[in-house]
Write an enzyme that holds these catalytic residues in place. Sequence first.
Site, PDB file in Angstrom:
ATOM      1  CG  HIS A  48      -1.792   1.240   1.268  1.00 36.86           C
ATOM      2  ND1 HIS A  48      -3.018   1.306   0.652  1.00 36.86           N
ATOM      3  CD2 HIS A  48      -1.581   2.460   1.810  1.00 36.86           C
ATOM      4  CE1 HIS A  48      -3.536   2.503   0.839  1.00 36.86           C
ATOM      5  NE2 HIS A  48      -2.690   3.225   1.529  1.00 36.86           N
ATOM      6  CG  ASN A  88      -5.991   9.336 -12.715  1.00 38.11           C
ATOM      7  OD1 ASN A  88      -5.594  10.029 -13.636  1.00 38.11           O
ATOM      8  ND2 ASN A  88      -7.115   8.633 -12.783  1.00 38.11           N
ATOM      9  CG  HIS A 101      -5.191   2.737  -9.169  1.00 38.78           C
ATOM     10  ND1 HIS A 101      -5.140   3.440  -7.982  1.00 38.78           N
ATOM     11  CD2 HIS A 101      -6.009   3.436  -9.990  1.00 38.78           C
ATOM     12  CE1 HIS A 101      -5.924   4.516  -8.082  1.00 38.78           C
ATOM     13  NE2 HIS A 101      -6.457   4.542  -9.297  1.00 38.78           N
ATOM     14  CG  HIS A 103      -6.918   3.649 -14.564  1.00 41.00           C
ATOM     15  ND1 HIS A 103      -8.231   3.426 -14.220  1.00 41.00           N
ATOM     16  CD2 HIS A 103      -6.433   4.520 -13.649  1.00 41.00           C
ATOM     17  CE1 HIS A 103      -8.529   4.144 -13.143  1.00 41.00           C
ATOM     18  NE2 HIS A 103      -7.458   4.812 -12.767  1.00 41.00           N
TER      19      HIS A 103
HETATM   20  P1  AMP Z   1      -8.678   6.623  -9.784  1.00 34.79           P
HETATM   21  O1  AMP Z   1      -9.767   7.614 -10.068  1.00 34.79           O
HETATM   22  O2  AMP Z   1      -7.523   6.708 -10.709  1.00 34.79           O
HETATM   23  O3  AMP Z   1      -8.284   6.610  -8.325  1.00 34.79           O
HETATM   24  O4  AMP Z   1      -9.315   5.199 -10.107  1.00 34.79           O
HETATM   25  C1  AMP Z   1      -9.985   4.413  -9.195  1.00 34.79           C
HETATM   26  C2  AMP Z   1     -10.719   3.355  -9.980  1.00 34.79           C
HETATM   27  O5  AMP Z   1     -11.080   2.308  -9.095  1.00 34.79           O
HETATM   28  C3  AMP Z   1     -12.010   3.844 -10.659  1.00 34.79           C
HETATM   29  O6  AMP Z   1     -11.914   3.640 -12.065  1.00 34.79           O
HETATM   30  C4  AMP Z   1     -13.087   2.976 -10.021  1.00 34.79           C
HETATM   31  O7  AMP Z   1     -14.098   2.614 -10.934  1.00 34.79           O
HETATM   32  C5  AMP Z   1     -12.290   1.772  -9.531  1.00 34.79           C
HETATM   33  N1  AMP Z   1     -12.850   1.035  -8.432  1.00 34.79           N
HETATM   34  C6  AMP Z   1     -13.297   1.542  -7.242  1.00 34.79           C
HETATM   35  N2  AMP Z   1     -13.734   0.557  -6.448  1.00 34.79           N
HETATM   36  C7  AMP Z   1     -13.545  -0.615  -7.130  1.00 34.79           C
HETATM   37  C8  AMP Z   1     -13.797  -1.992  -6.844  1.00 34.79           C
HETATM   38  N3  AMP Z   1     -14.339  -2.381  -5.692  1.00 34.79           N
HETATM   39  N4  AMP Z   1     -13.480  -2.907  -7.783  1.00 34.79           N
HETATM   40  C9  AMP Z   1     -12.943  -2.526  -8.958  1.00 34.79           C
HETATM   41  N5  AMP Z   1     -12.670  -1.254  -9.283  1.00 34.79           N
HETATM   42  C10 AMP Z   1     -12.980  -0.304  -8.384  1.00 34.79           C
HETATM   43 ZN    ZN Z   2      -4.095  -0.211  -0.312  1.00 36.19          ZN
END
Ligand code: AMP
Ligand code: ZN
Length: 112
Positions: A48, A88, A101, A103
Site C-alpha cells: 500500500h 492518476n 494503480h 489503469h
Molecule cells: P482513480 O480515479 O484513478 O483513483 O481510479 C480508481 C478506480 O477504481 C475507478 O476507475 C473505479 O471505478 C475503480 N474502483 C473503485 N472501487 C472498485 C472496486 N471495488 N473494484 C474494482 N474497481 C474499483
Molecule cells: Zn491499499
Amino acid sequence: MLNENCIFCKIIKGEIPSKKVFENDEMLVFADIEPKAKVHLLAVPKTHFKLLSEAGEKERATIARMLAALPEIAEKNGCKNGYRLVVNQGDDAGQTVPHLHIHVLGGEVLGW
Ligand code: AMP
Ligand code: ZN
C-alpha cells in the site's frame, strides 16, 4: 504492507470480490468496477502506497516489473490493437483510491 481501510488492499486480501485476470506475488490485475472502455483493468502492487513519489527502491522495481508484464496481460484480455495506461496521481488528477494503480484501457478506439 497493506492498509486495513483501503479498498484495493481489501481486494488483494480477498475481503472484497473482484474479477481477477492476473496475479503473482507482487501484483494483482482485476477488472475496474465502472469500466470507462470496453476493456478496463486495474493493476496494483501488493503493497500500500499512494503516489509514485512515495515509492522506494523495492516499490520502483515492482512497478517496473508490472509495466513489463502489462503488454501480455492487456493483449490476452482483449486489447488486440493497442491500449492506454493511466496512472492518476493526487487530487488534481482525480485519484479516488489512495493505492497506486495503473489503469489499462482498450478494446476499442479511445478518445481523450
Ligand atoms: P482513480 O480515479 O484513478 O483513483 O481510479 C480508481 C478506480 O477504481 C475507478 O476507475 C473505479 O471505478 C475503480 N474502483 C473503485 N472501487 C472498485 C472496486 N471495488 N473494484 C474494482 N474497481 C474499483
Ligand atoms: Zn491499499
